[in-house]
Motif scaffolding. Structure first.
Motif, PDB file in Angstrom:
ATOM      1  N   ILE A   1       0.844  -1.197   0.000  1.00 35.10           N
ATOM      2  CA  ILE A   1       0.000   0.000   0.000  1.00 35.10           C
ATOM      3  C   ILE A   1       0.883   1.252   0.000  1.00 35.10           C
TER       4      ILE A   1
ATOM      5  N   ILE B   1      -0.001  -4.615  -5.078  1.00 34.39           N
ATOM      6  CA  ILE B   1      -0.764  -5.099  -3.920  1.00 34.39           C
ATOM      7  C   ILE B   1      -1.379  -6.471  -4.200  1.00 34.39           C
ATOM      8  N   VAL B   2      -2.138  -6.599  -5.299  1.00 42.23           N
ATOM      9  CA  VAL B   2      -2.834  -7.867  -5.546  1.00 42.23           C
ATOM     10  C   VAL B   2      -1.848  -9.000  -5.818  1.00 42.23           C
ATOM     11  N   GLU B   3      -0.752  -8.670  -6.507  1.00 45.07           N
ATOM     12  CA  GLU B   3       0.246  -9.714  -6.796  1.00 45.07           C
ATOM     13  C   GLU B   3       0.790 -10.291  -5.485  1.00 45.07           C
TER      14      GLU B   3
ATOM     15  N   THR C   1      -0.803 -10.490  -2.724  1.00 46.21           N
ATOM     16  CA  THR C   1      -1.832 -11.375  -2.174  1.00 46.21           C
ATOM     17  C   THR C   1      -1.728 -12.747  -2.844  1.00 46.21           C
ATOM     18  N   TYR C   2      -1.558 -12.750  -4.182  1.00 48.58           N
ATOM     19  CA  TYR C   2      -1.451 -14.026  -4.898  1.00 48.58           C
ATOM     20  C   TYR C   2      -0.196 -14.789  -4.478  1.00 48.58           C
TER      21      TYR C   2
ATOM     22  N   ARG D   1      -3.286 -10.136   5.175  1.00 46.44           N
ATOM     23  CA  ARG D   1      -3.207  -9.250   6.340  1.00 46.44           C
ATOM     24  C   ARG D   1      -4.577  -8.999   6.949  1.00 46.44           C
ATOM     25  N   THR D   2      -4.572  -8.512   8.187  1.00 49.49           N
ATOM     26  CA  THR D   2      -5.789  -8.010   8.811  1.00 49.49           C
ATOM     27  C   THR D   2      -5.564  -6.531   9.088  1.00 49.49           C
ATOM     28  N   PHE D   3      -6.654  -5.798   9.253  1.00 52.71           N
ATOM     29  CA  PHE D   3      -6.545  -4.369   9.523  1.00 52.71           C
ATOM     30  C   PHE D   3      -6.849  -4.084  10.986  1.00 52.71           C
TER      31      PHE D   3
ATOM     32  N   ARG E   1     -11.907  -4.116   8.484  1.00 46.57           N
ATOM     33  CA  ARG E   1     -12.522  -3.631   7.251  1.00 46.57           C
ATOM     34  C   ARG E   1     -13.310  -4.754   6.608  1.00 46.57           C
TER      35      ARG E   1
END
Lengths: 505, 325
Positions: A53, A73-75, A77-78, A83-85, A89
């Motif tokens: 981010i 960001i999405v990569e 995740t893949y 993570r948690t916020f 959220r």
């Protein structure tokens, strides 16, 4: 054990504020690494950098042997980073079940059928199987925190980053969170866990890293880290800091002398008894009572989430208490409108100064004299304030956005004084400022206090609070666990109360 | 769980009956009822498509009149200038709007939030000026779409019905697909959705293109109904204002919202013809009142009070349990 993530020399600045200053650490496969540190240490910023981010100014992030500093960001995740916020959220308009499915469908490109089957297992794991069809927006805090972890786990992460899963929860709820995290570890997930509730570190992590002012302080076995002088110094201040507290103590004695001349009922300026405050179904303040004497500087000390700001906001009438009374100069002000409370002579400097950035310094000050009584006397008061804060007079026609952080804080205090208050409540006035600047601000407070103004200081920095105040309260999880004359509170008392280790372990 | 199933059958049956009743309306309804029906179906479609952008993707576009205009002009050019059929104009409208939506997505997707909103509007205004000065489309004079005089009203009605129902089915299918989960998560929290693995740019682009193409197809039928086109009306922001009105009063981010919104809007506007001059003021007052009383629109209020959803896109566990037992 092989290494999963290595962070090297990570730095990032926001404007003049250097948040991370060369942070380095590594995490091994299937390890739970805890990260602690006071507010502003750069912990959440670190997670935002790890998930992509935020972009660091310099430094490397090596994940599975690969530098991922430029990965999207999405990569990430893949690649298995979940993570948690800190503030959950959840997707509020979707059911719990659908929330968990997102992790599999979007994070791991599964079909809905696969993701659905996986979601059932995860719901069982986070103890929310019975709530699967509820909308996430209707959940309570504990469920939202659990769901955060569940959604992150659904994307089958190799590395799970947890940002404050235990904040705001009761002790038994914290235990259930620890169980969920341990369960994830047993499935082979590697975890980085940021937390303010220090007890979780001892019970839930393999290794704990303490971060302060954007650097690593110490890393090792959780209990050793908690007991280490370095960590105590970060939270409580060093022995040397306590040594030069002498001047403050003398002052205290002198002042108590003059105060004793007054009859007792006049000595008390503000009295809070049996105060309870709820945020939804979370009790933020439990049965808090305190007495603020005229002419004193009183400090309220506590970690993030202890309920300090809630307490102040309740005194100022921003929150309504569920029970208890607040009496100011003999008048019950419980549940009164904020403007009415301010009119009685209570002023507040909010956390982060909150000056009006696009107004000049003078305009900001005049906003402080908005109430009718103060408006009449605004010209004289402005002169007085400029006399007290020469630096503000110098910059009187400049926009507040051009001021430095310390000057903004001065402006915030000066703005509070414009209404000629009896008490000024200061919420975290030293947050994010350089030590030299903090010294200036505290010197100014002392000066104002000697002219008879009462202060309530809310601080996370214990050493500073004790040194500059007459009386102190220590808050943990919404309760007052310790109080006393600042000069008489022993370091070990405060340390025990603050870390809470002895009471929880 | 038996109850849920039964409820579903009742619901499906009710929807089927309504569709059949609507289909045969030209046989027994008055001309006035038919013309109102046409408007309602077309506005349902416009509302559904704007909802896909504003309600789910977080793309608040004030430029969707671009595609109404493209649809309308395609209908005019294909039938008047090239003397081709309506079917051809539908295909051409879809093709042109697809290409155009894709091309303008490059610049306008670089803008975020309110800048995206202004950007879409500017594109539409630019197109308006361009059309007024373009010989190919007969400058500002526009066209009479004469084919519209020759086709019976019942045909336009059925076209509008298919487009209206089609828009609902399309949005329903999208929301039930994998992309639907991504869309709903974006609606609820875009930042968190990205961290969970939702490709924001791609998903938004799909929505923008789908919405734009379907709006253009709707535009073809809209202008067959109006039978006269000129740039000022075709690319006027009024189109998008009514889409926003329909979606916001009906319920942002729900399938039922645009349907309710379109019915309310069309009927309200018919009544307001008797108050020329202040009709817009009344429409505005109605919008403000509904937003204040029902912040999530009429459908949001109904859902909150009765828990009813007509087109539920929820992934529920009962469906699978029942299959198994």
């Amino acid at each position: 054990m092989s290494e999963l993530l290595r962070v090297e020399d990570l730095s990032i600045a926001f404007g003049n504020n250097q948040v991370l200053k060369g942070l380095s650490f590594e995490v091994n496969e299937n390890e739970v690494l805890g990260i602690i540190g006071p507010n502003g240490a750069g912990k959440t910023v670190l997670l935002n950098i790890l998930t992509g981010i935020l972009k660091p100014d310099s430094g490397r992030i090596i994940y599975q042997g690969e530098d991922i500093a430029k990965t999207k960001i999405v990569e990430r995740t893949y690649m298995g980073i979940g993570r948690t916020f800190q503030v959950p959220r959840s997707f509020e308009g979707m059911s719990v079940y659908e929330n968990v499915m997102i992790g599999g469908v979007c994070g791991r490109q599964m079909t809905e059928k696969e993701a659905g089957a996986g979601a059932d297992k995860i719901l069982a794991q986070i103890n929310m199987a019975d709530k699967r069809d509820l909308l996430a927006g209707t959940l309570g805090l504990l469920d939202r925190k659990r769901l955060e972890i569940g959604v992150a786990l659904a994307s089958k992460p190799r590395l799970l980053l947890i940002d404050e899963a235990a904040g705001g929860l009761t002790e038994s709820e914290v235990v259930s969170i620890i169980d969920i995290v341990r369960g994830a570890k047993e499935q082979g997930v590697t975890i980085i866990w940021i937390e303010h509730v220090l007890q979780t570190m001892i019970e839930g992590t393999d290794r704990t890293l303490c971060v302060a002012e954007g650097r690593n302080v110490i890393c090792g076995n959780p209990r050793d880290v908690m007991d280490s002088p370095e960590v105590h110094a970060v939270y409580l201040g060093t022995e040397e800091d306590y040594a030069d507290e002498g001047a403050g103590a003398d002052n205290d004695i002198a002042k108590t002398g003059t105060a004793q001349a007054l009859p007792p009922q006049d000595k008390t300026l503000l009295e809070i008894s049996g105060l309870n405050v709820l945020h939804g179904d979370l009790q933020a303040i439990h049965d808090v009572s305190m007495r603020i004497e005229r002419g004193h500087i009183v400090s309220i000390i506590g970690a993030n989430g202890a309920g300090k700001s809630t307490l102040l906001n309740t005194v100022m009438g921003i929150h309504n208490p569920a029970g208890g009374t607040i009496v100011f100069e003999g008048d019950d002000i419980t549940g009164k409108r904020t403007s009415a409370i301010a009119e009685k002579g209570l002023a507040m400097t909010p956390e982060g100064s909150r000056v009006f950035a696009d107004m000049t310094v003078t305009e900001n000050l005049l906003m402080g004299a908005y109430l009718p009584a103060a408006k009449k006397a605004k010209t004289e008061q402005l002169e007085k304030v400029f006399e007290m804060f020469p630096v503000l007079k110098e910059k009187s026609e400049q926009l507040a956005s051009f001021l430095s952080g310390g000057q903004r804080q001065m402006l915030s205090i000066a703005r509070a004084i414009m209404m000629n208050p009896k008490v000024v409540i200061c919420d975290e006035i030293s947050l994010g400022l350089a030590p030299v600047v903090i010294q200036d601000i505290y010197a100014k407070l002392k000066e104002l206090n000697e002219q008879g103004l009462t202060f309530i200081l809310v601080e996370q920095e214990i050493k500073r609070s004790l040194r500059h105040s007459d009386y102190s309260y220590v808050m943990v999880k919404g309760r007052i666990v310790l109080e006393g004359k600042s000069s008489e509170l022993s370091r070990s008392d405060v340390s025990d109360a603050y870390f809470g280790i002895n009471r929880f372990a | 769980m038996q109850g849920v199933r039964k409820n579903n059958y009742t619901k499906s049956l009710a929807i089927l009956v309504i569709v059949i009743v609507l289909f045969f309306l030209p046989q027994y309804g008055s001309d006035y009822a038919i013309s109102i029906g046409v408007l309602i179906f077309l506005y349902i479609s416009l509302g559904q498509m704007w909802n896909l952008l504003g309600g789910y993707s977080g793309l608040v576009s004030l430029g969707q009149q671009i595609f109404v205009g493209i649809g309308g002009y395609t209908a005019a050019l294909v039938t008047e200038v090239w003397h081709q059929s309506i079917a051809v104009s539908l295909v051409v409208a879809a093709g042109v709007s697809l290409v155009f939506a894709f091309i303008i997505s490059f610049p306008i997707f670089k803008m975020r939030g309110v800048y995206f909103t202004i950007g879409t509007w500017i594109v539409s205004e630019a197109l308006l000026v361009f059309f007024r000065n373009w010989k190919f489309v007969n400058y500002d004079a526009g066209y009479n779409i004469t084919i519209a005089y020759r086709i019976p009203m019942s045909q336009i009605y059925h076209g509008a019905l298919v487009i209206g129902i089609g828009s609902v089915v399309l949005v329903y299918l999208i929301l039930r697909s994998r992309m639907g989960l991504a869309l709903m998560s974006m609606r609820d929290n875009e930042g968190a959705a990205e961290v969970r693995g939702v490709r924001l740019y791609r998903t938004k682009l799909y929505c923008f293109v789908i919405s734009s193409v379907y709006t253009a197809i709707t535009g073809v039928v809209l202008y067959l109904n109006i039978a006269y086109i000129k740039p000022g009306a075709a690319f006027g922001i009024d189109w998008t204002v009514c889409m926003v009105f329909i979606v916001v009063i009906g319920g942002l981010g729900t399938i039922e919202g645009p349907i309710i919104g379109a019915v309310v809007y069309v009927i309200l506007r018919q009544y307001l013809y008797s108050f020329p001059g202040i009709s817009m003021v009344i429409l505005g007052a109605v919008a403000v009142a509904i937003i204040l009383l029902m912040p999530k629109g009429i459908m949001g209020a109904i859902h909150k009070k009765f828990g009813v959803e007509v087109f539920s896109v929820r992934r529920r566990i009962d469906e699978r349990l029942e299959d198994g037992s």
